[in-house]
Design a protein around this motif. Structure first.
Motif, PDB file in Angstrom:
ATOM      1  N   ARG A   1       0.838  -1.201   0.000  1.00 27.48           N
ATOM      2  CA  ARG A   1       0.000   0.000   0.000  1.00 27.48           C
ATOM      3  C   ARG A   1       0.873   1.253   0.000  1.00 27.48           C
ATOM      4  O   ARG A   1       1.783   1.390   0.806  1.00 27.48           O
ATOM      5  CB  ARG A   1      -0.893  -0.029   1.240  1.00 27.48           C
ATOM      6  N   SER A   2       0.572   2.165  -0.914  1.00 27.02           N
ATOM      7  CA  SER A   2       1.258   3.448  -0.973  1.00 27.02           C
ATOM      8  C   SER A   2       0.235   4.564  -0.807  1.00 27.02           C
ATOM      9  O   SER A   2      -0.895   4.453  -1.282  1.00 27.02           O
ATOM     10  CB  SER A   2       1.986   3.618  -2.317  1.00 27.02           C
ATOM     11  N   VAL A   3       0.646   5.630  -0.127  1.00 24.97           N
ATOM     12  CA  VAL A   3      -0.237   6.772   0.130  1.00 24.97           C
ATOM     13  C   VAL A   3       0.486   8.040  -0.305  1.00 24.97           C
ATOM     14  O   VAL A   3       1.694   8.194  -0.093  1.00 24.97           O
ATOM     15  CB  VAL A   3      -0.617   6.848   1.628  1.00 24.97           C
TER      16      VAL A   3
ATOM     17  N   ALA B   1      -5.742   5.993  -9.743  1.00 23.42           N
ATOM     18  CA  ALA B   1      -5.065   4.710  -9.582  1.00 23.42           C
ATOM     19  C   ALA B   1      -4.518   4.452  -8.185  1.00 23.42           C
ATOM     20  O   ALA B   1      -4.260   3.311  -7.827  1.00 23.42           O
ATOM     21  CB  ALA B   1      -3.909   4.619 -10.595  1.00 23.42           C
ATOM     22  N   ARG B   2      -4.336   5.512  -7.392  1.00 25.45           N
ATOM     23  CA  ARG B   2      -3.653   5.366  -6.109  1.00 25.45           C
ATOM     24  C   ARG B   2      -4.468   5.964  -4.961  1.00 25.45           C
ATOM     25  O   ARG B   2      -5.493   6.604  -5.164  1.00 25.45           O
ATOM     26  CB  ARG B   2      -2.284   6.065  -6.155  1.00 25.45           C
ATOM     27  N   GLU B   3      -3.958   5.805  -3.765  1.00 21.10           N
ATOM     28  CA  GLU B   3      -4.593   6.343  -2.557  1.00 21.10           C
ATOM     29  C   GLU B   3      -4.013   7.732  -2.281  1.00 21.10           C
ATOM     30  O   GLU B   3      -2.896   7.868  -1.793  1.00 21.10           O
ATOM     31  CB  GLU B   3      -4.347   5.407  -1.373  1.00 21.10           C
TER      32      GLU B   3
ATOM     33  N   LYS C   1      -0.040  18.301   9.940  1.00 20.71           N
ATOM     34  CA  LYS C   1       0.196  17.381   8.833  1.00 20.71           C
ATOM     35  C   LYS C   1       1.117  16.233   9.215  1.00 20.71           C
ATOM     36  O   LYS C   1       0.972  15.120   8.706  1.00 20.71           O
ATOM     37  CB  LYS C   1       0.741  18.151   7.640  1.00 20.71           C
ATOM     38  N   SER C   2       2.048  16.490  10.113  1.00 20.48           N
ATOM     39  CA  SER C   2       2.953  15.414  10.515  1.00 20.48           C
ATOM     40  C   SER C   2       2.198  14.330  11.280  1.00 20.48           C
ATOM     41  O   SER C   2       2.565  13.149  11.229  1.00 20.48           O
ATOM     42  CB  SER C   2       4.104  15.950  11.358  1.00 20.48           C
ATOM     43  N   THR C   3       1.126  14.713  11.975  1.00 15.04           N
ATOM     44  CA  THR C   3       0.307  13.731  12.687  1.00 15.04           C
ATOM     45  C   THR C   3      -0.372  12.797  11.700  1.00 15.04           C
ATOM     46  O   THR C   3      -0.474  11.584  11.932  1.00 15.04           O
ATOM     47  CB  THR C   3      -0.743  14.439  13.563  1.00 15.04           C
ATOM     48  N   ILE C   4      -0.840  13.352  10.590  1.00 15.79           N
ATOM     49  CA  ILE C   4      -1.458  12.536   9.543  1.00 15.79           C
ATOM     50  C   ILE C   4      -0.423  11.580   8.963  1.00 15.79           C
ATOM     51  O   ILE C   4      -0.684  10.389   8.778  1.00 15.79           O
ATOM     52  CB  ILE C   4      -2.042  13.439   8.437  1.00 15.79           C
ATOM     53  N   ALA C   5       0.771  12.101   8.681  1.00 10.42           N
ATOM     54  CA  ALA C   5       1.841  11.255   8.146  1.00 10.42           C
ATOM     55  C   ALA C   5       2.190  10.138   9.117  1.00 10.42           C
ATOM     56  O   ALA C   5       2.391   8.978   8.719  1.00 10.42           O
ATOM     57  CB  ALA C   5       3.066  12.099   7.833  1.00 10.42           C
ATOM     58  N   SER C   6       2.260  10.466  10.387  1.00 13.59           N
ATOM     59  CA  SER C   6       2.574   9.469  11.405  1.00 13.59           C
ATOM     60  C   SER C   6       1.499   8.391  11.462  1.00 13.59           C
ATOM     61  O   SER C   6       1.801   7.200  11.572  1.00 13.59           O
ATOM     62  CB  SER C   6       2.701  10.151  12.770  1.00 13.59           C
ATOM     63  N   ALA C   7       0.239   8.796  11.365  1.00 15.98           N
ATOM     64  CA  ALA C   7      -0.861   7.835  11.411  1.00 15.98           C
ATOM     65  C   ALA C   7      -0.784   6.855  10.245  1.00 15.98           C
ATOM     66  O   ALA C   7      -0.976   5.645  10.418  1.00 15.98           O
ATOM     67  CB  ALA C   7      -2.194   8.574  11.402  1.00 15.98           C
ATOM     68  N   PHE C   8      -0.480   7.364   9.057  1.00 16.98           N
ATOM     69  CA  PHE C   8      -0.351   6.468   7.918  1.00 16.98           C
ATOM     70  C   PHE C   8       0.860   5.557   8.077  1.00 16.98           C
ATOM     71  O   PHE C   8       0.829   4.394   7.664  1.00 16.98           O
ATOM     72  CB  PHE C   8      -0.236   7.265   6.614  1.00 16.98           C
ATOM     73  N   GLY C   9       1.897   6.077   8.690  1.00 11.41           N
ATOM     74  CA  GLY C   9       3.105   5.283   8.887  1.00 11.41           C
ATOM     75  C   GLY C   9       2.899   4.078   9.783  1.00 11.41           C
ATOM     76  O   GLY C   9       3.644   3.102   9.701  1.00 11.41           O
ATOM     77  N   THR C  10       1.885   4.136  10.631  1.00 11.86           N
ATOM     78  CA  THR C  10       1.597   3.018  11.535  1.00 11.86           C
ATOM     79  C   THR C  10       0.366   2.234  11.085  1.00 11.86           C
ATOM     80  O   THR C  10      -0.162   1.417  11.822  1.00 11.86           O
ATOM     81  CB  THR C  10       1.351   3.543  12.968  1.00 11.86           C
ATOM     82  N   ASP C  11      -0.078   2.497   9.849  1.00 12.37           N
ATOM     83  CA  ASP C  11      -1.307   1.871   9.362  1.00 12.37           C
ATOM     84  C   ASP C  11      -1.042   0.978   8.150  1.00 12.37           C
ATOM     85  O   ASP C  11      -1.832   0.913   7.227  1.00 12.37           O
ATOM     86  CB  ASP C  11      -2.330   2.958   9.007  1.00 12.37           C
ATOM     87  N   GLY C  12       0.100   0.327   8.154  1.00 17.98           N
ATOM     88  CA  GLY C  12       0.394  -0.626   7.092  1.00 17.98           C
ATOM     89  C   GLY C  12       0.778  -0.012   5.763  1.00 17.98           C
ATOM     90  O   GLY C  12       0.679  -0.662   4.727  1.00 17.98           O
TER      91      GLY C  12
ATOM     92  N   ALA D   1       3.362   1.054   3.079  1.00 18.70           N
ATOM     93  CA  ALA D   1       4.734   0.708   2.719  1.00 18.70           C
ATOM     94  C   ALA D   1       5.496   1.911   2.194  1.00 18.70           C
ATOM     95  O   ALA D   1       6.697   2.036   2.419  1.00 18.70           O
ATOM     96  CB  ALA D   1       4.731  -0.403   1.671  1.00 18.70           C
ATOM     97  N   ALA D   2       4.795   2.777   1.468  1.00 12.90           N
ATOM     98  CA  ALA D   2       5.442   3.968   0.903  1.00 12.90           C
ATOM     99  C   ALA D   2       4.538   5.175   1.104  1.00 12.90           C
ATOM    100  O   ALA D   2       3.366   5.154   0.743  1.00 12.90           O
ATOM    101  CB  ALA D   2       5.718   3.772  -0.580  1.00 12.90           C
ATOM    102  N   LEU D   3       5.093   6.208   1.720  1.00 12.90           N
ATOM    103  CA  LEU D   3       4.366   7.447   1.957  1.00 12.90           C
ATOM    104  C   LEU D   3       5.085   8.573   1.228  1.00 12.90           C
ATOM    105  O   LEU D   3       6.283   8.783   1.414  1.00 12.90           O
ATOM    106  CB  LEU D   3       4.297   7.751   3.456  1.00 12.90           C
ATOM    107  N   TRP D   4       4.339   9.292   0.390  1.00 12.70           N
ATOM    108  CA  TRP D   4       4.874  10.420  -0.367  1.00 12.70           C
ATOM    109  C   TRP D   4       4.120  11.683   0.048  1.00 12.70           C
ATOM    110  O   TRP D   4       2.909  11.634   0.289  1.00 12.70           O
ATOM    111  CB  TRP D   4       4.680  10.209  -1.868  1.00 12.70           C
ATOM    112  N   SER D   5       4.832  12.799   0.091  1.00 14.86           N
ATOM    113  CA  SER D   5       4.187  14.055   0.477  1.00 14.86           C
ATOM    114  C   SER D   5       4.876  15.224  -0.235  1.00 14.86           C
ATOM    115  O   SER D   5       6.101  15.236  -0.398  1.00 14.86           O
ATOM    116  CB  SER D   5       4.271  14.254   1.992  1.00 14.86           C
ATOM    117  N   ILE D   6       4.064  16.224  -0.635  1.00 19.29           N
ATOM    118  CA  ILE D   6       4.606  17.448  -1.206  1.00 19.29           C
ATOM    119  C   ILE D   6       3.910  18.638  -0.570  1.00 19.29           C
ATOM    120  O   ILE D   6       2.692  18.637  -0.386  1.00 19.29           O
ATOM    121  CB  ILE D   6       4.490  17.483  -2.744  1.00 19.29           C
ATOM    122  N   ASP D   7       4.701  19.652  -0.217  1.00 15.12           N
ATOM    123  CA  ASP D   7       4.200  20.835   0.481  1.00 15.12           C
ATOM    124  C   ASP D   7       5.106  22.001   0.099  1.00 15.12           C
ATOM    125  O   ASP D   7       6.236  21.801  -0.341  1.00 15.12           O
ATOM    126  CB  ASP D   7       4.238  20.594   1.992  1.00 15.12           C
TER     127      ASP D   7
END
Length: 198
Positions: free
Chosen positions: A4-6, A89-91, A129-140, A142-148
């Motif tokens: 899973r990638s987000v 195609a993606r989440e 926003k870092s809280t959201i990133a952290s939540a995804f990081g502990t929710d299975g 595999a790859a988290l991408w972010s742009i700001d």
């Protein structure tokens, strides 16, 4: 089952020209200059506007039912198409710290759908926003991408992923980003990096 990638996208300064909308409202109220995001030299400094005028404009934004919906886009047709394809195609989540009336979420989702042709956009309104990133990081994930476009967010999110990108803008060129964060010159380049890794 594939990993899973987000993908997290900031909205203002990345997709929407907030500076243009904000300074246009200032111009209507006070006759002050209109500036575009790409021409903005400093963060939170609006040429010709006093602190009191800036506060008044924010008061109007807080009461406006359509301010966020009426912002112009600031991406190319190729970037728009690439983002729409990614969303199909993606989440993908659009994470923004927008403030205003009780319909901010609705304005943002409608803007993404109508201006960028994003089907059923997933919008998260939060300054953390870092809280959201952290939540995804502990929710299975595999790859988290972010742009700001804000280095504070990019640095915070980089604690949870190696794919935290700062979109280059005049007001963040002197910003210090951490060793895990990266700078990118355009949304098109960022999207190409995503597809390259896919």
């Amino acid at each position: 089952m594939s990993a899973r990638s987000v993908y997290l996208f900031d909205v203002d300064g990345v997709l929407a020209d907030f500076i243009y909308g904000f300074t246009t409202l200032g111009h209507k109220l006070f006759g002050t200059p209109i500036t575009r995001t790409l021409d903005q030299p400093l963060r939170d400094v609006y040429p010709g506007m006093t602190n009191e005028q800036v506060a008044t404009v924010w008061e109007h934004v807080a009461a406006a039912r359509f301010f966020w919906y009426e912002l112009p886009t600031m991406i190319s047709d190729n970037e728009r198409d690439g983002l729409a394809d990614l969303c199909d195609a993606r989440e993908v989540y659009f994470v923004t710290a927008r403030k205003g009336p009780d319909n901010v979420h609705e304005q943002t989702a409608s803007w993404l759908a109508d201006s960028l042709v994003i089907h059923n956009p997933q919008v998260i309104i939060t300054p953390k926003k870092s809280t959201i990133a952290s939540a995804f990081g502990t929710d299975g994930v595999a790859a988290l991408w972010s742009i700001d476009d804000y280095e504070k967010n990019v640095n915070a999110i980089s604690q949870h992923t190696d794919n935290s990108y700062l979109l280059d803008r005049g007001y963040n060129r002197r910003a210090i980003i951490g060793p895990a964060a990266k700078r990118v010159d355009s949304l098109e380049t960022y999207l190409s990096l995503i597809y390259k890794e896919a």
